[in-house]
Design a protein around this motif. Structure first.
Motif, mmCIF file in Angstrom:
data_model
loop_
_atom_site.group_PDB
_atom_site.id
_atom_site.type_symbol
_atom_site.label_atom_id
_atom_site.label_comp_id
_atom_site.label_asym_id
_atom_site.label_seq_id
_atom_site.Cartn_x
_atom_site.Cartn_y
_atom_site.Cartn_z
ATOM 1 N N VAL A 136 0.839 -1.196 0.000
ATOM 2 C CA VAL A 136 0.000 0.000 0.000
ATOM 3 C C VAL A 136 0.874 1.248 0.000
ATOM 4 O O VAL A 136 2.109 1.163 0.089
ATOM 5 N N ASP A 140 -1.405 5.323 3.305
ATOM 6 C CA ASP A 140 -2.249 4.292 3.912
ATOM 7 C C ASP A 140 -1.657 3.796 5.220
ATOM 8 O O ASP A 140 -0.445 3.870 5.460
ATOM 9 N N ASN A 148 3.409 -0.215 3.965
ATOM 10 C CA ASN A 148 2.898 1.056 3.421
ATOM 11 C C ASN A 148 4.069 1.921 2.956
ATOM 12 O O ASN A 148 4.310 3.011 3.458
#
Length: 200
Positions: A136, A140, A148
Motif C-alpha cells: 500500500v 495508507d 505502506n
C-alpha cells in the motif's frame, strides 16, 4: 603356314570380347543423412502483455485523490529441463517504480504513492507459484507489517521457491494498481516507469 595364319586369326577374334567387358559402366551409391532438430537449451523468461497503463480517477474523497488501473498480464515461462536448473533454485518477479514526473513542470509525485495488489491468474497445478503481498502507499495504514511504502523498492509480484518443481510451465499474474495523492496535488499529466525484473 596356313595353320599358323589360321591360329593368328583365331587369337585376334577371342581378344575382342575381353576388351568389351573392361568398359567402365555406371554405378550408383545412395547417400542418406538424418539431420536432427537443433536442441536449444530451455529458458526462464519474462514477458508482459502491454507496455503502458493509464490510471484513471476512481474513489477519491475530500482528503485523498485515487487513480486506479491494472498491470498488463505478466507471464513467466520456464522451458528448461531438470538438468538445466541449478539445485535449490527459486525464481521471483520483482517490481519498482520511478517517481511520477509532471509533464508541465509540476512537482513530482514519489513512487511511494503508487501501490499494487498482485493477483495470480494461472499458477499451474503444483501450488508452488504464489503472488506477492499487497503493497500500500505512504498515505495508507499498513495492511501487513511495514508494507505502506509504495513501489519505491523492489516488491514481490510472483514467485516460486522450487524452480525444478514448476519447470515446463507458464504462469501468469497481474496486479491492481493505485496512485493515492493528497487532494491538493497539482493538476496535469504525470508519468512514471514501472520496472519488472525476473531473478533466479
Amino acid at each position: 603356314m596356313p595353320v599358323a595364319v589360321a591360329c593368328s586369326v583365331l587369337a585376334a577374334a577371342t581378344a575382342l570380347p575381353a576388351a568389351a567387358s573392361a568398359d567402365p559402366g555406371d554405378a550408383e551409391v545412395e547417400v542418406t543423412v538424418r539431420i536432427p532438430e537443433i536442441e536449444e537449451p530451455g529458458v526462464l523468461a519474462l514477458s508482459v502483455a502491454g507496455d503502458a497503463v493509464a490510471l484513471t480517477e476512481n474513489g477519491s474523497d475530500l482528503l485523498v485523490r485515487q487513480f486506479t488501473g491494472r498491470l498488463p498480464t505478466v507471464t513467466v515461462t520456464d522451458t528448461r529441463t531438470l538438468e538445466e536448473i541449478p539445485a535449490g533454485s527459486s525464481w521471483a518477479v520483482l517490481g519498482s517504480s520511478s517517481d511520477f514526473a509532471g509533464t508541465a513542470g509540476q512537482a513530482p509525485i514519489s513512487a511511494g504513492h503508487l501501490g499494487w495488489k498482485p493477483r495470480l491468474i494461472d499458477g499451474g497445478g503444483t501450488g508452488l507459484v504464489a503472488e506477492g503481498e499487497e503493497v500500500v502507499t505512504v498515505l495508507d495504514d499498513p495492511t501487513q507489517p511495514g508494507n505502506n511504502v509504495g513501489l519505491v523498492d523492489q516488491e514481490l509480484l510472483v514467485s516460486t521457491y522450487d524452480s525444478a518443481e514448476v519447470t515446463g510451465g507458464a504462469y501468469t499474474v497481474d496486479a491492481d494498481l493505485y496512485l493515492r495523492t493528497p487532494a491538493d496535488v497539482a493538476a496535469g499529466s504525470y508519468h512514471s516507469t514501472l520496472t519488472l525484473s525476473l531473478f533466479e
